[in-house]
Design a protein around this motif. Structure first.
Motif, PDB file in Angstrom:
ATOM      1  N   ALA A 492       0.823  -1.211   0.000  1.00  0.00           N
ATOM      2  CA  ALA A 492       0.000   0.000   0.000  1.00  0.00           C
ATOM      3  C   ALA A 492       0.854   1.257   0.000  1.00  0.00           C
ATOM      4  N   MET A 493       0.371   2.279  -0.678  1.00  0.00           N
ATOM      5  CA  MET A 493       0.998   3.594  -0.628  1.00  0.00           C
ATOM      6  C   MET A 493       0.856   4.147   0.796  1.00  0.00           C
ATOM      7  N   PRO A 494       1.706   5.097   1.203  1.00  0.00           N
ATOM      8  CA  PRO A 494       1.727   5.523   2.607  1.00  0.00           C
ATOM      9  C   PRO A 494       0.501   6.278   3.076  1.00  0.00           C
ATOM     10  N   ASN A 495      -0.413   6.662   2.165  1.00  0.00           N
ATOM     11  CA  ASN A 495      -1.647   7.282   2.643  1.00  0.00           C
ATOM     12  C   ASN A 495      -2.516   6.298   3.413  1.00  0.00           C
ATOM     13  N   LEU A 496      -2.126   5.002   3.399  1.00  0.00           N
ATOM     14  CA  LEU A 496      -2.783   3.995   4.221  1.00  0.00           C
ATOM     15  C   LEU A 496      -2.723   4.370   5.704  1.00  0.00           C
ATOM     16  N   TYR A 497      -1.632   5.059   6.123  1.00  0.00           N
ATOM     17  CA  TYR A 497      -1.384   5.332   7.535  1.00  0.00           C
ATOM     18  C   TYR A 497      -1.179   6.825   7.739  1.00  0.00           C
ATOM     19  N   VAL A 504      -6.963  -0.496  17.696  1.00  0.00           N
ATOM     20  CA  VAL A 504      -8.243  -1.195  17.633  1.00  0.00           C
ATOM     21  C   VAL A 504      -8.797  -1.194  16.212  1.00  0.00           C
ATOM     22  N   ARG A 505      -8.855  -0.029  15.598  1.00  0.00           N
ATOM     23  CA  ARG A 505      -9.445   0.084  14.268  1.00  0.00           C
ATOM     24  C   ARG A 505      -8.535  -0.495  13.186  1.00  0.00           C
ATOM     25  N   ASP A 506      -7.221  -0.554  13.459  1.00  0.00           N
ATOM     26  CA  ASP A 506      -6.285  -1.061  12.454  1.00  0.00           C
ATOM     27  C   ASP A 506      -5.923  -2.526  12.667  1.00  0.00           C
ATOM     28  N   SER A 507      -6.681  -3.205  13.492  1.00  0.00           N
ATOM     29  CA  SER A 507      -6.345  -4.596  13.814  1.00  0.00           C
ATOM     30  C   SER A 507      -6.450  -5.529  12.612  1.00  0.00           C
ATOM     31  N   GLU A 508      -7.209  -5.128  11.582  1.00  0.00           N
ATOM     32  CA  GLU A 508      -7.380  -5.982  10.397  1.00  0.00           C
ATOM     33  C   GLU A 508      -6.308  -5.742   9.332  1.00  0.00           C
ATOM     34  N   LEU A 509      -5.413  -4.805   9.578  1.00  0.00           N
ATOM     35  CA  LEU A 509      -4.460  -4.422   8.529  1.00  0.00           C
ATOM     36  C   LEU A 509      -3.191  -5.260   8.533  1.00  0.00           C
ATOM     37  N   GLY A 510      -3.173  -6.332   9.284  1.00  0.00           N
ATOM     38  CA  GLY A 510      -1.992  -7.176   9.362  1.00  0.00           C
ATOM     39  C   GLY A 510      -1.541  -7.672   7.996  1.00  0.00           C
ATOM     40  N   ARG A 587      13.745  10.754  -1.534  1.00  0.00           N
ATOM     41  CA  ARG A 587      13.630  10.152  -0.200  1.00  0.00           C
ATOM     42  C   ARG A 587      13.650   8.621  -0.285  1.00  0.00           C
ATOM     43  N   LYS A 588      14.462   7.995   0.556  1.00  0.00           N
ATOM     44  CA  LYS A 588      14.369   6.562   0.784  1.00  0.00           C
ATOM     45  C   LYS A 588      13.564   6.353   2.062  1.00  0.00           C
ATOM     46  N   LEU A 589      12.640   5.415   2.016  1.00  0.00           N
ATOM     47  CA  LEU A 589      11.669   5.258   3.093  1.00  0.00           C
ATOM     48  C   LEU A 589      11.894   3.987   3.893  1.00  0.00           C
ATOM     49  N   VAL A 590      11.215   3.922   5.013  1.00  0.00           N
ATOM     50  CA  VAL A 590      11.229   2.737   5.868  1.00  0.00           C
ATOM     51  C   VAL A 590       9.947   1.956   5.604  1.00  0.00           C
ATOM     52  N   CYS A 591      10.080   0.654   5.448  1.00  0.00           N
ATOM     53  CA  CYS A 591       8.906  -0.186   5.196  1.00  0.00           C
ATOM     54  C   CYS A 591       8.452  -0.865   6.481  1.00  0.00           C
ATOM     55  N   ALA A 592       7.172  -1.244   6.503  1.00  0.00           N
ATOM     56  CA  ALA A 592       6.585  -1.774   7.736  1.00  0.00           C
ATOM     57  C   ALA A 592       5.394  -2.653   7.418  1.00  0.00           C
ATOM     58  N   GLN A 593       4.939  -3.366   8.441  1.00  0.00           N
ATOM     59  CA  GLN A 593       3.682  -4.102   8.427  1.00  0.00           C
ATOM     60  C   GLN A 593       2.962  -3.826   9.734  1.00  0.00           C
ATOM     61  N   PHE A 594       1.646  -4.012   9.708  1.00  0.00           N
ATOM     62  CA  PHE A 594       0.870  -3.869  10.929  1.00  0.00           C
ATOM     63  C   PHE A 594       0.891  -5.185  11.703  1.00  0.00           C
ATOM     64  N   LYS A 595       1.118  -5.075  13.007  1.00  0.00           N
ATOM     65  CA  LYS A 595       1.034  -6.224  13.902  1.00  0.00           C
ATOM     66  C   LYS A 595       0.216  -5.802  15.114  1.00  0.00           C
ATOM     67  N   ALA A 596      -0.888  -6.522  15.323  1.00  0.00           N
ATOM     68  CA  ALA A 596      -1.817  -6.174  16.404  1.00  0.00           C
ATOM     69  C   ALA A 596      -2.286  -4.726  16.280  1.00  0.00           C
ATOM     70  N   VAL A 598      -0.683  -2.167  15.121  1.00  0.00           N
ATOM     71  CA  VAL A 598       0.371  -1.164  15.273  1.00  0.00           C
ATOM     72  C   VAL A 598       1.412  -1.373  14.172  1.00  0.00           C
ATOM     73  N   PRO A 599       1.809  -0.324  13.450  1.00  0.00           N
ATOM     74  CA  PRO A 599       2.823  -0.489  12.398  1.00  0.00           C
ATOM     75  C   PRO A 599       4.184  -0.787  12.994  1.00  0.00           C
ATOM     76  N   VAL A 600       4.843  -1.820  12.503  1.00  0.00           N
ATOM     77  CA  VAL A 600       6.156  -2.226  12.989  1.00  0.00           C
ATOM     78  C   VAL A 600       7.145  -2.131  11.833  1.00  0.00           C
ATOM     79  N   ALA A 601       8.167  -1.315  11.985  1.00  0.00           N
ATOM     80  CA  ALA A 601       9.118  -1.065  10.907  1.00  0.00           C
ATOM     81  C   ALA A 601      10.046  -2.251  10.712  1.00  0.00           C
ATOM     82  N   SER A 602      10.362  -2.522   9.443  1.00  0.00           N
ATOM     83  CA  SER A 602      11.318  -3.583   9.122  1.00  0.00           C
ATOM     84  C   SER A 602      12.635  -3.015   8.611  1.00  0.00           C
ATOM     85  N   GLY A 603      12.667  -1.728   8.276  1.00  0.00           N
ATOM     86  CA  GLY A 603      13.910  -1.091   7.859  1.00  0.00           C
ATOM     87  C   GLY A 603      13.806  -0.426   6.501  1.00  0.00           C
TER      88      GLY A 603
END
Length: 606
Positions: A492-497, A504-510, A587-596, A598-603
């Motif tokens: 997803a493009m960063p406008n997702l977050y 609570v509301r982002d719990s399905e975005l895993g 710009r070089k960006l940081v990528c992530a996924q949602f866990k529970a 909450v967005p968790v960065a992978s680097g």
């Protein structure tokens, strides 16, 4: 001299720098609190020993609701919402908590008070904590909180003592280095006579004070700094500062190699009358964006000015007159640097109609536009698309389908995604657009997933590139989840977050991958003006404005370094920044996924 009396001699710049660091309390942890949904507990011991591996106790495994409210308060605090954290904490019956959770409760109370700027209340709350029974991550937060509290109260030595305990917990060399720098900076405000006070034993603190006394005299004519440090090393052979950190402290890197933790500081005081002109609209459709950028510029300028004299910022309304006239007026008023304009049409007009005698850092991007002394810097979807495509390619994806809104901006994003994906050797096998007002994606999802690719009878995985707002992402995610298709990954493009956590509301975005500003991830950006540290700046802003605060922070720090970043990337709040051959800052960006939720960065994408 008492510690409290030392407040009278502490320079305002030292206190100001500490104030801006108040809330990145979990940043030094090996396992940052922000991304933990579990609270580890262990029995109190008389000495720190290696602990056998055992499963951590979850907040949710407790027998009552108190632990769940405590988890809620912790999550909201780490998301930067102190008021919501306090409301959640108010629901906790502290008298029913076991000792380890009670200490966690008092720690959160202290952190909330600290975030509100009430150092005395924070100290009172933190004094109720038993750090020995906290997790290592929470011990780090506790000692860093105590260091900040005592610093704000002017109690130098208690602040340093807290940092000594903090240093024994830190694992990463960079964290240890920053802690050592903080210790030496704190001690540097003490008088020579205090630093030279004799100690009956050569303990760690006396070693720090002896070293600080040497460093305080290093600019005195005839003082043999190298010889004194050599003697100090012999007297304190096992001291923590005897590593490479002391060399780093004495020999800071040139400004082009520094990160966002060290904002631009001029080598000499600015010329009288010199200003930094900021051209932003006070009205019109871009006014709300301009407001957020101004907040970032102001807080970055304030931090830099606390360390060294800076040219003042002077704001000009870019809607009040023709932009060329506004620019010329700013130059006439003494502008040596210009930040803005924001509106693309004004950037183009300025480039076409004026010779730019003073460098301009425009806060948007006009394609195929290049001019001497004009630099373009913004949160461009071109960078977003390129980084997302690179992430998918690094994940081994080859075939992609695109889902973008049926709007002019959506069409541009589709073009950027397609171009970036194809430039990486990927194939686009399907495209769909959607009405942003709709909430049922079932038919579109079914169509997209029918665009499968097979090789030798085997279905190949698909990369689904999407551009959706947070609200629509919450509608789309469940429909993707239950599509019964396991051969696709979502990017997803960063406008997702928006940058505002909502577990609570982002719990399905895993498992949705996205790439965004380092600033929105506590683990990825460690500058003094982290999102947590400036939460009072952005909390009242709308979701669409939050990330623009980071743009303002970087814009201020970049304006004096435009020549340097052509040779060395700059680690900014908005990304790892470089200058391309069109004078556009990429710009070089940081990528992530949602866990529970909450967005968790992978680097960073490399």
């Amino acid at each position: 001299m008492s510690d409290r009396k030392l407040a009278a001699i502490m320079p305002r710049r030292i206190l100001s720098c500490w104030i801006f660091g108040l809330l990145f309390l979990a940043a030094c942890s090996e396992q940052p609190v922000k991304n933990k949904t579990q609270l580890e507990v262990r029995p109190q011991t008389s000495a720190r020993k290696a602990k056998p591996a055992e499963p951590p106790r979850s907040y949710r495994m407790a027998d009552n609701q108190n632990s769940l409210h405590l988890l809620d308060a912790d999550t909201r605090l780490q998301a930067g919402d102190s008021q919501a954290a306090q409301k959640a904490l108010d629901k906790v019956n502290a008298g029913e908590l076991p000792p380890e959770l009670f200490s966690k409760y008092k720690l959160i109370e202290g952190q909330i008070a600290l975030s509100m700027g009430d150092a005395e209340l924070a100290l009172k709350k933190l004094e109720g904590v038993r750090p020995a029974i906290l997790t290592d991550a929470d011990q780090i937060a506790y000692y860093q909180s105590m260091a900040f509290v005592h610093a704000l109260l002017g109690d130098v030595l208690p602040s340093v003592r807290a940092r000594l305990k903090l240093g024994r917990l830190l694992q990463k060399p960079e964290q240890q280095k920053q802690n050592i720098i903080a210790i030496l900076d704190a001690l540097s405000v003490l008088p020579i006579e205090t630093l030279g006070a004799s100690s009956p034993i050569a303990d760690e603190l006396s070693g720090w004070m002896s070293l600080a006394k040497i460093l305080k005299q290093r600019d005195v004519a005839g003082f043999d700094t190298a010889g004194q440090i050599q003697q100090w090393r012999q007297m304190f052979p096992g001291h923590p500062a005897n590593a490479d950190y002391l060399h780093a402290y004495l020999n800071p890197p040139p400004i082009a190699q520094q990160t966002a933790e060290a904002p631009q500081q001029p080598a000499q005081p600015p010329s009288p009358g010199a200003i930094v002109a900021v051209l932003l609209p006070n009205s019109g459709s871009y006014a709300s964006a301009a407001k957020a950028i101004k907040e970032g510029l102001t807080v970055a300028h304030r931090l830099a000015a606390s360390a060294a004299p800076q040219m003042p910022l002077k704001f000009y309304d870019s809607e009040k007159d023709d932009i060329v006239n506004v620019y010329r007026q700013a130059v006439s008023d003494g502008a040596k640097q210009v930040i803005g304009p924001l509106v693309k049409e004004q950037i183009q007009s300025l480039a076409q109609a004026a010779e730019l005698s003073v460098p301009v850092l425009a806060l948007n991007h006009v394609e195929n536009l290049s001019k001497t002394n004009l630099y373009q810097f913004g949160l461009s979807p071109i960078d977003d698309a390129e980084q997302l495509a690179l992430k998918a390619k690094r994940d081994g994806q080859q075939n992609a389908v695109l889902l973008t809104p049926d709007t002019n901006q959506g069409q541009r994003i589709r073009h950027y995604l397609m171009s970036a994906w194809q430039a990486n050797g990927g194939a686009v096998v399907g495209m769909e657009s959607y009405d942003p007002k709709q909430h049922d994606f079932a038919a579109i999802v079914k169509t997209l997933l029918s665009s499968s690719v097979s090789v030798n009878g085997q279905k190949q995985s698909l990369a689904l590139f999407v551009s959706v707002t947070p609200e629509l992402a919450r509608e789309l995610a469940p429909q993707l989840k239950y599509s019964q298709n396991s051969e696709f990954s979502v990017y997803a493009m960063p406008n997702l977050y928006s940058g505002r956590q909502n577990p609570v509301r982002d719990s399905e975005l895993g498992k949705i991958n996205f790439c965004d500003l380092p600033w929105v991830f506590a683990d990825a950006y460690t500058g003094q003006l982290s999102q947590q540290a400036v939460q009072n700046t952005w909390q009242s802003l709308s979701d669409s404005q939050i990330k623009l605060v980071a743009l303002g922070i970087d814009a201020y720090n970049l304006i004096g370094q435009l020549g340097q970043i052509a040779n060395a990337p700059y680690a900014g709040a908005t990304g790892r920044l470089s200058l391309n051959n069109e004078n556009r800052i990429t710009r070089k960006l940081v990528c992530a996924q949602f866990k529970a939720g909450v967005p968790v960065a992978s680097g960073f994408v490399e």
